[in-house]
Design a protein around this motif. Structure first.
Motif, short mmCIF file in Angstrom:
data_model
loop_
_atom_site.label_atom_id
_atom_site.label_comp_id
_atom_site.label_asym_id
_atom_site.label_seq_id
_atom_site.Cartn_x
_atom_site.Cartn_y
_atom_site.Cartn_z
N ASP A 1 0.83 -1.21 0.00
CA ASP A 1 0.00 0.00 0.00
C ASP A 1 0.87 1.25 0.00
O ASP A 1 0.59 2.23 -0.72
N LEU A 2 1.90 1.23 0.82
CA LEU A 2 2.83 2.38 0.89
C LEU A 2 3.46 2.66 -0.46
O LEU A 2 3.39 3.79 -0.98
N MET A 3 4.07 1.63 -1.05
CA MET A 3 4.81 1.84 -2.29
C MET A 3 3.87 2.21 -3.44
O MET A 3 4.20 3.08 -4.27
N ASN A 4 2.70 1.58 -3.50
CA ASN A 4 1.74 1.90 -4.56
C ASN A 4 1.24 3.34 -4.45
O ASN A 4 1.14 4.05 -5.45
N SER A 5 0.93 3.77 -3.23
CA SER A 5 0.40 5.12 -3.06
C SER A 5 1.45 6.18 -3.35
O SER A 5 1.14 7.23 -3.94
N ILE A 6 2.69 5.93 -2.97
CA ILE A 6 3.77 6.89 -3.26
C ILE A 6 3.98 7.02 -4.76
O ILE A 6 4.10 8.13 -5.30
N LEU A 7 4.01 5.90 -5.46
CA LEU A 7 4.20 5.94 -6.90
C LEU A 7 3.00 6.58 -7.59
O LEU A 7 3.15 7.40 -8.49
N PHE A 8 1.81 6.21 -7.17
CA PHE A 8 0.60 6.77 -7.78
C PHE A 8 0.58 8.29 -7.66
O PHE A 8 0.28 9.00 -8.64
N ALA A 9 0.90 8.82 -6.49
CA ALA A 9 0.90 10.28 -6.30
C ALA A 9 1.91 10.95 -7.21
O ALA A 9 1.64 12.03 -7.77
N GLN A 10 3.07 10.33 -7.40
CA GLN A 10 4.07 10.91 -8.30
C GLN A 10 3.60 10.89 -9.76
O GLN A 10 3.77 11.87 -10.49
N LEU A 11 3.01 9.79 -10.17
CA LEU A 11 2.55 9.67 -11.56
C LEU A 11 1.45 10.68 -11.88
O LEU A 11 1.43 11.28 -12.95
N VAL A 12 0.53 10.86 -10.93
CA VAL A 12 -0.54 11.83 -11.14
C VAL A 12 0.03 13.25 -11.20
O VAL A 12 -0.34 14.05 -12.07
N ALA A 13 0.95 13.57 -10.28
CA ALA A 13 1.58 14.90 -10.29
C ALA A 13 2.33 15.13 -11.59
O ALA A 13 2.26 16.22 -12.18
N ASN A 14 3.06 14.11 -12.07
CA ASN A 14 3.79 14.24 -13.34
C ASN A 14 2.82 14.57 -14.47
O ASN A 14 3.08 15.44 -15.31
N LYS A 15 1.72 13.85 -14.53
CA LYS A 15 0.74 14.03 -15.61
C LYS A 15 0.13 15.42 -15.58
O LYS A 15 -0.05 16.07 -16.62
N ARG A 16 -0.18 15.90 -14.40
CA ARG A 16 -0.79 17.23 -14.27
C ARG A 16 0.17 18.34 -14.65
O ARG A 16 -0.22 19.35 -15.23
N VAL A 17 1.46 18.16 -14.32
CA VAL A 17 2.46 19.17 -14.69
C VAL A 17 2.67 19.20 -16.20
O VAL A 17 2.85 20.27 -16.79
N ILE A 18 2.64 18.04 -16.84
CA ILE A 18 2.77 17.98 -18.30
C ILE A 18 1.60 18.70 -18.96
O ILE A 18 1.77 19.44 -19.95
N LYS A 19 0.39 18.54 -18.41
CA LYS A 19 -0.78 19.19 -18.98
C LYS A 19 -0.77 20.69 -18.77
O LYS A 19 -1.24 21.46 -19.60
N ASN A 20 -0.22 21.12 -17.64
CA ASN A 20 -0.19 22.54 -17.30
C ASN A 20 1.13 22.86 -16.63
O ASN A 20 1.32 22.52 -15.47
N SER A 21 2.04 23.48 -17.35
CA SER A 21 3.39 23.73 -16.85
C SER A 21 3.40 24.68 -15.65
O SER A 21 4.39 24.76 -14.92
N ALA A 22 2.30 25.42 -15.46
CA ALA A 22 2.23 26.34 -14.32
C ALA A 22 1.86 25.62 -13.03
O ALA A 22 1.93 26.19 -11.94
N THR A 23 1.50 24.34 -13.14
CA THR A 23 1.13 23.56 -11.98
C THR A 23 2.34 23.27 -11.11
O THR A 23 3.42 22.97 -11.61
N ASN A 24 2.17 23.37 -9.80
CA ASN A 24 3.25 23.07 -8.87
C ASN A 24 3.26 21.58 -8.56
O ASN A 24 2.27 21.05 -8.03
N TRP A 25 4.36 20.91 -8.88
CA TRP A 25 4.43 19.45 -8.73
C TRP A 25 4.23 19.03 -7.28
O TRP A 25 3.46 18.11 -6.99
N SER A 26 4.92 19.66 -6.37
CA SER A 26 4.85 19.26 -4.96
C SER A 26 3.44 19.40 -4.41
O SER A 26 2.96 18.56 -3.65
N THR A 27 2.76 20.49 -4.81
CA THR A 27 1.39 20.70 -4.36
C THR A 27 0.48 19.58 -4.84
O THR A 27 -0.37 19.07 -4.10
#
Length: 243
Positions: free
Chosen positions: A28-54
């Motif tokens: 659960d830990l490893m899946n959730s950490i990876l999932f959060a990173q993948l979603v953040a990556n995707k959102r930043v690609i769609k909108n470069s003004a998006t803050n990855w950490s947020t």
């Protein structure tokens, strides 16, 4: 608090999992950490003004309940030469939280990692993902770097530090110990750290969907970095038990 941990690379993160965490809980830990990173990556690609950490923190916040969150923006002085491990230590220096102090200790262990290994090659590729279009136009274009270190303990909780900055330099060797001059970094270094506890009730709503989303991404994002090691012993003797 046990200092014996298993260590993994998970995307742009180095994750230290304390002994006794448990197989299902670790998944659960490893899946959730990876999932959060993948979603953040995707959102930043769609909108470069998006803050990855947020975005990363926002996704985790759907099922990891934060106990505290701290942010420091570190401005580099002219002619200053420093490495991410030093910025991280600076950001956490004044914390009186035991988990944060343990996380800071783990940075010394991380600094001893070898500069050349398949695991660190993977870490660098995720910490500074290639922007093919930008690189074709300008090889020296600014590139975002995201480095995370996470200490997970039982019952399921995590203390996480996230560093984010922009540079024209390519990551090399152990990215945590790579030195940068002030002129190499555009703007301040963002350092955020937090502690959170997994809500079993909330995660139950997402568990199967997240496992399905990350299933085909695990092999190129998650790898064991070291067997169970005693962090205090490593700090004293500089030992690393590779698999």
């Amino acid at each position: 608090m046990s200092k014996e941990c298993s260590v993994f690379v998970n995307g742009a993160a180095i994750v230290l999992v304390s002994t006794g965490y448990g197989g299902a809980k670790e998944k659960d830990l490893m899946n959730s950490i990876l999932f959060a990173q993948l979603v953040a990556n995707k959102r930043v690609i769609k909108n470069s003004a998006t803050n990855w950490s947020t975005e990363y923190l926002g996704v985790l916040g759907d099922f990891w309940v934060r106990n505290f969150k701290v942010r420091h923006d570190i401005s580099l002085e002219k002619n200053q030469l420093a490495a991410p491990v030093e910025w991280a230590a600076m950001a956490m220096a004044n914390s009186d939280e035991g988990e944060v102090r343990a996380l800071a200790e783990s940075l010394e262990w991380i600094a001893r990692l070898p500069c050349s290994s398949p695991e660190l090659n993977m870490l660098r590729s995720k910490a500074q993902p290639a922007s093919v279009g930008d690189e074709m136009l300008d090889p020296a274009s600014l590139k975002a770097v995201r480095l995370l270190v996470i200490l997970a303990q039982n019952p399921p909780s995590m203390t996480c530090l996230c560093l984010e900055f922009k540079t024209r330099k390519a990551l090399e060797g152990n990215p945590w110990t790579q030195h940068f001059r002030a002129e190499d970094v555009d703007g301040p270094v963002s350092a955020r750290y937090f502690r959170a506890t997994l809500s079993e009730t909330l995660y139950e709503l997402y568990r199967n969907a997240i496992a399905l989303k990350v299933r085909d991404r695990l092999s190129d994002n998650v790898v064991s970095l070291a067997k169970a090691v005693d962090i205090s012993t490593v700090l004293a003797h500089g030992e690393l038990d590779h698999e």
